[in-house]
Each structure stands twice: as C-alpha cells, then as structure tokens.
Scaffold this active site. Structure first.
Site, mmCIF file in Angstrom:
data_model
loop_
_atom_site.group_PDB
_atom_site.id
_atom_site.type_symbol
_atom_site.label_atom_id
_atom_site.label_comp_id
_atom_site.label_asym_id
_atom_site.label_seq_id
_atom_site.Cartn_x
_atom_site.Cartn_y
_atom_site.Cartn_z
ATOM 1 N N HIS A 114 49.868 37.616 34.643
ATOM 2 C CA HIS A 114 49.026 37.439 35.842
ATOM 3 C C HIS A 114 48.233 36.140 35.744
ATOM 4 C CE1 HIS A 114 49.534 41.413 37.733
ATOM 5 N NE2 HIS A 114 49.769 41.807 36.486
ATOM 6 N N GLU A 173 46.657 34.515 37.860
ATOM 7 C CA GLU A 173 45.469 34.418 38.724
ATOM 8 C C GLU A 173 44.167 34.657 37.967
ATOM 9 O OE1 GLU A 173 48.028 36.435 39.227
ATOM 10 O OE2 GLU A 173 47.384 38.525 39.320
ATOM 11 N N CYS A 185 54.450 39.372 38.234
ATOM 12 C CA CYS A 185 54.603 40.716 37.679
ATOM 13 C C CYS A 185 55.702 41.478 38.434
ATOM 14 C CB CYS A 185 53.255 41.428 37.690
ATOM 15 S SG CYS A 185 53.188 42.829 36.575
#
Ligand code: NAG
Ligand code: NAG
Ligand code: NAG
Length: 563
Positions: free
Chosen positions: A498, A500, A371
């Site tokens: 993102h 994750e 990001c």
C-alpha cells in the site's frame, strides 16, 4: 519535553486533527523535533477489527500497527514515522492496568480510575513522547497530544482528569492546552475571519489573553492552515509560554507549505482519475489513497478530479437491472485520464473491477492497481491473454483450476499459524529496466507498508512473464510478487503493498506519481529527463511567470530509500 494537548469542544469533526497537525508542522519548521500521540476514548484495542464501513480506512504503520486515520494525518503533515503505541485508547489503558493488577503490581489494593487509570495514562504519554520518530533517532522535544471526542463526554473524563494532574507534574513551562471550538474558545473554527471585538469578547469570557485567541477560518486548502496559525503569532506565543529554543531563522518548511498552498490556488489544468472501488456513505474508506493522489497531482500542477465509480455498476448484471446506472458508470470510466483500482475486500464488485482493468489494458489507459487491484489485474490477464477462463483468486473461488492468486500468510517466529503480512517490508527490483524502479529513484530496493493475506501465485510467474506481464519487484526470497508491470503499455502497474501510507505532500508516493504523470501525458518526458520535473511539467500557467522554483527540483525523488 514539552507537551501540547489539543482538545475539542462543542461538536466533533471541526478539524481538531488538522489544527493539531498544523501546530506540529509549525514547530517542526521552527527547527524542533516533534512527535504526536492520538488518544481515542473508546474501548476498542485494535483498529484492525474496526468495520471499514463504520470507520473508514485502516491506516498501517511501519511496525504493522493498524491504526486510526488520524495518525496518517500526523505522519503526512510532520513527515515522521510513528509506532502503534502512539495511539492510546481507553481499552489499551484498562488492559494495561488490569494486567498489572493480575500480576499483583498493586499489592492487592483497590484499583481505581483515580489514581490508577489516570496515572497509567500519564506514564504512557511520558514514555511514548520520548520515542524517536525521525531517521536521526533523537528524542523529540515537543509532543502534540490530540484527545479525540469532545470535552464533557463521559468517555474522555479519565483523560481530562489525567491531564489536569499532569499540568502540575510537568510544570507550567512544559505543558499547555489548545482548545479547538466552533465558536467561543482559544482556537476558533469559523467560516470567515473574526474581527478584533469578537476576539476580545472571547478572550474575556474564556479567561485568556486576546493573543491566545486564534481564528482559523475556512481556507482554500489544508496547506494554508499552518500558515494561518503562524501569521497569528502562534510560534512566538509558544516560544514564550513553553520556553522553546526557537531562533528567528527562516522557517524553511513553512516556506514549502506556502509555496504549495499558492500553487494549489493557481492550478489550471485538470487530471481526472477513475477510482473504481466499493462505496458506502463513509467516503473515508479511501482517505490515504485520495491524499496520495492529491499529493501527486499537486506535484505536477494539476487539479485533481476523482471520478468515484462503484465497481458493481460496471458489471453486466447492472445493465439488465439499471441500464442508466451502468452507462453512467462506463461513461465516467471512459472519460477519465487514468484508472485506479485500490485495495478492497469481499467478492462483491470484483467482476466490475476486472472489467475496468481489462478496458484500461486494452485501451492503453494509465492504470494502477493496489493490493486487490494488482491481484485482479493478474486475474484479468490470465483470463483474457493466457486464455485461462476460470482463473480466479482462491479467496473468491477455492475450486478454480487456475489459482493465480492464493493465500500466502506470513509465518513469524513465536506466532502460531500464519498471519496477515503487515507493516514495512522490503521489495527488491529484479531488473534495471523498470519504470517503477526509475520512479523510485533507481535504487535496488524499496520499503513500503503491507496489509494483506492473498498474493499472486509464484508458481505461475513464468506463464505471465512470457506474455509480457513482468514481476519487476519481489520480496527478498523471490517468493512474493510485489510489483507487476505490463510491457508495451504507457503505464500499467500493480503493487501488492500500500504505497499510499507513505505519501507526503512534499514527497508524493512514486506509484501514484507515475499514474498521475502518465495520465497527464507527461511520464515519457519525465523519464527521458532523468526523472526531473521541468518547469513545463510543474507550471501549467505558461504566462511567462514560470520561474523554476528551487522547491520544485526537490520533487525528483532521490529520497526514496526508506530506511
Ligand atoms: C471468480 O472471480 C469473479 C470475479 O470476476 C467472481 O465474480 C466469480 O464469481 C468468482 N468465483 C467463481 C466461483 O467463479
Ligand atoms: C468447491 O467445491 C466444494 C466441493 O466440491 C463445494 O462444496 C463448494 O461449493 C465449491 N465452492 C465453490 C465456490 O464453487
Ligand atoms: C484506534 C487505534 O488506532 N488503535 C491501535 C492502537 O495501537 C494498537 C497497538 O498498540 C493497535 O493494535 C490498535 O489498532
């Protein structure tokens, strides 16, 4: 539908969420379809407005729901996809009841906590429990409900009362309560195992059977918690108590957890990652990022050593004011095997992040930017390689003559103005020749979760690509730059989304996995082997005991077409 309510006592923060997710894991591994609801007894309606200073990271779901970190734990443990209605707050329930009242649904009667709020809670839980959370789109069989806070808080009263009623509505064989307490209750958190006499005492005072007292003492890793519960007969207990259709089949999924837990305890080699971010006393701000790093490190059998670096410490200004801090920060950065610049907010510390990225690029250190981390990698490249010295994001410098990162809100039908790009979106690979594409299993596209407003300016794309910074992943219109890779560098990758949020212990996130592989010096070998982990990669103890385990070959990522 079977409901398992998990409540907490004594103090908060004793790992109620881990116990609840572990229970879910065990039942799922016994072949049941499990979903989960998290109840937070606070008034906020939208976690997106929580201060990250106070609350840690905001977790993003497929549908763009911005939720509390705990739903992230459920998704990771149970490997499921939840929706924004899987969380419930006092604010949401009141809003729902007040809206109904405004519409005249209560026919002008007095609207009260009991029965109106408590009924609304029960309806919400029953409705949400039925929503499928797996690819198969089948209704779940068990719903694990975690009630935040502790029993006895003023805030949790309406919820406790709702479930007190609910146990009769749902009937005994469909509802049970696990109470997690630091010492004297049904599931006990303690530092060492409890002996039988203590268990008996607890059972007597709590009016439960001794077999219902389960001790969860401190263990080497969270991967052991489901195993610990299972060893104490939790599955058998639930089978009888809730009349669950569980056979005696081998518990495949728990075998994976056992394998992971054992492997975790045997790790020898270490891989260090510099996490260059903004720190507050709440280290939760990077919770999912840290999990994603852990999953990837474990997959290649390395102990993870995260070097937390406050990016502001890397800035020249710190050298003037606090030279020791400055040198320590650079020392940490330079000694790390890889560098991660995660998402972030605000201008403070961005210059330090750019310095770290610049260093990683020039020194050919493995780098991943997520990001804002990706955006700053592009700014750095514009300044150092393209020579655009004032290049900046318009977020930080609206007047720059080289706006390389600009406001790119998303326009959705029915919404006034542009909004943040939130939730699951598709990215198409632009070339076959991309490391990230290979890491994602060589599919044409991927789907990951987003949460941002600013993006790389698509009009300047060509200038970057001519110098070797390639936008290998873009959205379906080719307007949004999603993945950037630098040529002639061992691993220099930026992603606008993102990754994750979709990382799982048994399915690590490809960008993070790439960073770890590169940092451990194994990426080239892995790609050469057609993206398979060889025993050499996974088993660092070369004592001869390295049997290539069937569980390991599953880590070769064919499963990354998120759909
Ligand atoms: C542009 O970006 C940097 C980060 O390097 C920031 O510190 C700087 O103050 C920004 N703004 C302007 C107006 O230059
Ligand atoms: C940008 O320009 C405007 C008008 O020229 C000025 O008022 C403003 O302070 C400038 N902003 C920055 C960050 O330099
Ligand atoms: C605390 C929390 O996670 N809240 C979320 C619950 O779901 C709503 C949508 O229904 C989100 O907007 C909240 O952020």
């Amino acid at each position: 539908m079977k409901y398992i309510l998990v409540t907490g006592g004594v103090i908060s923060g004793i790992g109620k969420g881990i116990i609840a997710s572990s229970i879910g894991t065990i039942l799922k591994s016994s072949g049941l379809r499990v979903t989960s609801i998290k109840i937070d007894p606070y008034i906020n309606i939208d976690a997106g407005t929580f201060s990250p200073y106070e609350h840690g990271e905001v977790f993003v779901l497929d549908d763009g729901g911005e939720v509390d970190l705990d739903l992230g734990n459920y998704e990771r443990f149970l490997d499921i996809r939840l929706t924004k209605d899987n969380n419930l707050t006092t604010g949401k329930i009141y809003q729902y009841v007040i809206n109904k009242e405004r519409k005249g649904d209560y026919l002008g009667k007095t609207v009260q906590v009991v029965p109106h709020i408590t009924d609304a809670i029960q309806e919400w839980v029953m409705r949400q429990a039925r929503i499928p959370v797996d690819e198969d789109d089948v209704e779940p069989q068990v719903c694990v409900i975690e009630l935040g806070g502790t029993v006895g808080d003023i805030e949790s009263m309406p919820f406790i009362e709702a479930f007190r009623q609910f146990q009769f509505k749902a009937r005994r064989e469909n509802f049970c309560n696990i109470h997690v307490s630091l010492v004297p209750q049904i599931v006990c958190r303690c530092s060492t195992p409890l002996d039988t006499s203590v268990k008996e005492k607890i059972s007597m005072f709590c009016h439960v059977e001794p077999e219902q007292v389960i001790c969860v003492h401190d263990v080497s890793s969270i991967y052991r918690v489901p195993l610990l519960l299972e060893e104490q007969g939790v599955v058998d207990y639930f089978r009888h108590r809730l009349d669950l259709p569980i056979g005696r089949q081998p518990r495949r999924m728990l075998m994976k957890w056992k394998e992971m837990a054992d492997r975790y305890d045997r790790l020898l080699e270490t891989c260090s990652i510099a996490l260059v971010g903004k720190y507050t006393k709440f280290s939760d701000s990077y919770a999912s990022v840290i999990k994603a790093l852990e999953h990837s490190a474990l997959a290649i059998n390395h102990k993870l050593d995260i070097k937390y670096i406050d990016s502001a410490d890397l800035e020249p200004a710190t050298l003037q004011e606090e030279p020791v801090r400055y040198h320590e920060a650079w020392q940490k950065l330079c000694s790390a095997h890889g560098v991660l610049v995660p998402g972030g907010f605000g201008v403070r510390g961005t210059e330090g992040k750019i310095q770290a990225i610049s260093w990683a690029r020039k020194q050919k250190k493995p780098f991943l930017g997520v990001c804002l981390g990706m955006q700053l990698a592009v700014v750095e490249f514009a300044r150092s390689v393209l020579g655009w010295s004032d290049a900046n994001s318009t977020e930080f410098d609206p007047n720059t003559t080289h706006p390389v990162v600009i406001d790119m809100p998303e326009h959705n039908p029915g919404q006034m103005g542009g909004t943040m790009r939130l939730g699951k979106r598709r990215t198409l690979f632009q070339t076959k020749n991309s490391v990230m594409r290979k890491l994602y299993g060589d599919h044409d596209f991927l789907e990951e979760r987003h949460r941002h407003r600013f993006e790389v300016n698509p009009e300047l794309k060509k200038s970057f690509e001519d110098q070797g910074l390639k936008f290998v992943g873009q959205d379906e219109e080719g307007e949004r730059m999603e993945i950037v890779e630098l040529e002639e560098h061992p691993f220099f990758v930026g992603v606008q989304y993102h990754p994750e949020f979709l990382s799982r212990p048994i399915k690590p996130s490809p960008p993070y996995f790439g960073l770890l592989l590169a940092s451990a010096g194994r990426l080239a070998h892995y790609l050469q082997k057609g993206c398979r982990l060889s025993p050499r990669d996974t088993y660092s103890d070369r004592s001869g005991s390295s049997s290539p385990d069937s569980e390991i070959t599953e880590l070769k990522f064919p499963s990354f077409n998120h759909d």
